[in-house]
Design a protein around this motif. Structure first.
Motif, PDB file in Angstrom:
ATOM      1  N   THR A 187       6.962  -1.150  -6.470  1.00 53.63           N
ATOM      2  CA  THR A 187       7.881  -0.948  -5.362  1.00 53.63           C
ATOM      3  C   THR A 187       9.106  -0.177  -5.824  1.00 53.63           C
ATOM      4  O   THR A 187       9.685  -0.460  -6.866  1.00 53.63           O
ATOM      5  N   HIS A 188       9.462   0.843  -5.049  1.00 55.98           N
ATOM      6  CA  HIS A 188      10.655   1.652  -5.292  1.00 55.98           C
ATOM      7  C   HIS A 188      10.569   2.501  -6.565  1.00 55.98           C
ATOM      8  O   HIS A 188      11.589   2.954  -7.071  1.00 55.98           O
ATOM      9  N   GLU A 189       9.364   2.714  -7.092  1.00 53.60           N
ATOM     10  CA  GLU A 189       9.204   3.571  -8.269  1.00 53.60           C
ATOM     11  C   GLU A 189       9.670   4.991  -7.984  1.00 53.60           C
ATOM     12  O   GLU A 189      10.064   5.716  -8.892  1.00 53.60           O
ATOM     13  N   LEU A 190       9.624   5.400  -6.710  1.00 47.98           N
ATOM     14  CA  LEU A 190       9.974   6.766  -6.342  1.00 47.98           C
ATOM     15  C   LEU A 190      11.398   6.898  -5.802  1.00 47.98           C
ATOM     16  O   LEU A 190      11.764   7.956  -5.292  1.00 47.98           O
ATOM     17  N   THR A 191      12.174   5.855  -5.919  1.00 48.67           N
ATOM     18  CA  THR A 191      13.541   5.892  -5.413  1.00 48.67           C
ATOM     19  C   THR A 191      14.320   7.045  -6.040  1.00 48.67           C
ATOM     20  O   THR A 191      14.301   7.252  -7.261  1.00 48.67           O
TER      21      THR A 191
ATOM     22  N   ALA B 132       2.609  10.562   3.307  1.00 49.65           N
ATOM     23  CA  ALA B 132       4.048  10.560   3.590  1.00 49.65           C
ATOM     24  C   ALA B 132       4.572   9.136   3.696  1.00 49.65           C
ATOM     25  O   ALA B 132       5.638   8.805   3.151  1.00 49.65           O
ATOM     26  N   ARG B 133       3.824   8.293   4.365  1.00 43.36           N
ATOM     27  CA  ARG B 133       4.262   6.896   4.514  1.00 43.36           C
ATOM     28  C   ARG B 133       4.269   6.164   3.176  1.00 43.36           C
ATOM     29  O   ARG B 133       5.180   5.378   2.886  1.00 43.36           O
ATOM     30  N   ARG B 134       3.261   6.429   2.355  1.00 41.24           N
ATOM     31  CA  ARG B 134       3.199   5.753   1.052  1.00 41.24           C
ATOM     32  C   ARG B 134       4.319   6.236   0.140  1.00 41.24           C
ATOM     33  O   ARG B 134       4.892   5.438  -0.618  1.00 41.24           O
ATOM     34  N   LEU B 135       4.632   7.511   0.185  1.00 38.18           N
ATOM     35  CA  LEU B 135       5.771   8.016  -0.576  1.00 38.18           C
ATOM     36  C   LEU B 135       7.063   7.340  -0.148  1.00 38.18           C
ATOM     37  O   LEU B 135       7.883   6.932  -0.984  1.00 38.18           O
ATOM     38  N   ALA B 136       7.238   7.221   1.156  1.00 33.83           N
ATOM     39  CA  ALA B 136       8.445   6.567   1.679  1.00 33.83           C
ATOM     40  C   ALA B 136       8.483   5.093   1.285  1.00 33.83           C
ATOM     41  O   ALA B 136       9.542   4.560   0.922  1.00 33.83           O
ATOM     42  N   ASP B 137       7.339   4.423   1.329  1.00 32.18           N
ATOM     43  CA  ASP B 137       7.281   3.018   0.930  1.00 32.18           C
ATOM     44  C   ASP B 137       7.649   2.848  -0.542  1.00 32.18           C
ATOM     45  O   ASP B 137       8.169   1.802  -0.941  1.00 32.18           O
TER      46      ASP B 137
ATOM     47  N   ALA C  81      10.795   7.125  -1.873  1.00 31.10           N
ATOM     48  CA  ALA C  81      11.141   8.543  -1.772  1.00 31.10           C
ATOM     49  C   ALA C  81      11.685   8.882  -0.394  1.00 31.10           C
ATOM     50  O   ALA C  81      11.378   8.213   0.609  1.00 31.10           O
ATOM     51  N   GLU C  82      12.489   9.931  -0.339  1.00 32.40           N
ATOM     52  CA  GLU C  82      12.915  10.526   0.926  1.00 32.40           C
ATOM     53  C   GLU C  82      11.904  11.620   1.231  1.00 32.40           C
ATOM     54  O   GLU C  82      11.636  12.475   0.380  1.00 32.40           O
ATOM     55  N   VAL C  83      11.349  11.614   2.426  1.00 36.34           N
ATOM     56  CA  VAL C  83      10.185  12.450   2.706  1.00 36.34           C
ATOM     57  C   VAL C  83      10.388  13.327   3.938  1.00 36.34           C
ATOM     58  O   VAL C  83      10.757  12.840   5.016  1.00 36.34           O
TER      59      VAL C  83
END
Length: 253
Positions: free
Chosen positions: A3-7, A25-30, A33-35
Motif C-alpha cells: 500500500t502506498h508504494e507509489l506515493t 489507472a485505478r490500481r496506480l491510484a490505489d 500515485a497521482e494519475v
C-alpha cells in the motif's frame, strides 16, 4: 505491491477510461500515485483520476494532452502506453486503409505519446514506461493477422526503446496478455454466430481455462512500473494463463 508504494509518483495512462487501462489507472491510484488518464472519451473518468481528452493518432492532440498532464501532476514518472484498437481477419480481409489505421493507433500512437513524454520522464529519478502488447505478438492466432502484426511491432519497439533509454534511467517493458475479458472482446463475442460457443473456445485455448481479467493485467503493469522492478527493463511479461509456454494434453487424457 505494498500500500502506498507509489506515493509521490505521477502516472499517465493512455486508453485509461475502460478495460485494461481503467483497471491500471485505478490500481496506480490505489498504490498512491497521482494519475492522469488520456482517452478519446474521458468524461466517465472519476476522481481521484484526472481525465484528459487525447487522440493518440493525432500528434498535436497527444502533445497538448501530455503537457497538460505534466502541468497538472507536476511531472511524469510513469507512462503506460495502453491505447489500442483491435482488428479481425486474415491477411486478405482488411484493406490498406484499415492496416494504416490500426498500425497508426497501436504502434505509432506509442511513439507519439512516448516522444511527448520523454522530456518529463528524463527529469524523473524513477522513470518507467510500460506498453500493452499481446500474446498475438509471440503466438500465431487465427483471424488476427493485422492485430498480430501491430502487436509484434509493439514488442520489437519495446526492446528498442529499452535499449535507447536505459542509460537515461528510463526503464521500458511490456505486458503480453492472453485473451482478456474487455469490452472489445465482448463485442467480438456478441458478433459471433454462437457467442457462448465462441467464449468457451477462447477460454479453452488458455491453459488455466478462462479469460484473463483486466485487473490481472493491471497488476502486472503496475508491478513493472513501480520501484520494486527497478532492475527490470526490456522484458515482456506474459499474463496469459500459460498460453505462451505450456503445452498440455487434452483434458481427460
Amino acid at each position: 505491491m505494498t500500500t502506498h508504494e507509489l506515493t509521490g509518483l505521477r502516472a499517465v495512462v493512455t486508453g485509461g477510461a475502460s478495460g485494461i487501462g481503467q483497471a491500471t489507472a485505478r490500481r496506480l491510484a490505489d498504490g498512491g500515485a497521482e494519475v492522469a488518464v488520456l482517452d478519446l472519451e474521458p468524461s466517465g473518468v472519476e476522481a481521484p483520476l484526472h481525465g484528459i481528452n487525447a487522440d493518440v493518432a493525432d500528434d498535436a492532440s497527444v502533445r497538448s494532452a501530455v503537457q497538460r498532464a505534466a502541468d497538472l501532476l507536476g511531472g511524469i514518472d510513469i507512462l503506460v502506453n495502453n491505447a489500442g484498437i483491435g482488428a479481425a481477419g486474415t491477411v486478405a480481409d482488411n484493406p490498406d486503409t484499415e492496416w494504416q489505421r490500426v498500425l497508426d493507433v497501436n504502434v505509432v500512437g506509442i511513439a507519439r505519446t512516448t516522444r511527448a513524454a520523454l522530456p518529463h520522464l528524463r527529469r524523473s529519478p524513477c522513470a518507467a514506461i510500460v506498453n500493452t502488447c499481446s500474446i498475438a505478438a509471440t503466438a500465431g492466432l487465427p483471424q488476427r493477422a493485422l492485430y498480430s502484426a501491430s502487436k509484434g511491432a509493439v514488442h520489437a519497439l519495446t526492446l528498442a526503446m529499452a535499449a535507447d533509454h536505459v542509460r537515461e534511467g528510463i526503464r521500458v517493458n511490456c505486458v503480453n496478455p492472453g485473451t482478456v475479458d474487455t469490452p472489445w472482446v465482448g463485442r467480438l463475442l456478441a458478433a459471433a454466430d454462437d457467442p457462448e460457443a465462441e467464449r468457451r473456445a477462447l477460454e479453452a485455448r488458455q491453459p488455466h481455462g478462462r479469460l484473463v481479467a483486466a485487473e490481472e493485467v493491471a497488476a502486472a503493469i503496475v508491478h513493472l512500473a513501480g520501484p520494486g522492478a527497478g532492475s527490470v527493463t526490456g522484458t515482456a511479461l506474459a499474463v496469459d494463463g500459460g498460453m505462451s509456454g505450456l503445452r498440455l494434453r487434452p483434458a481427460g487424457t
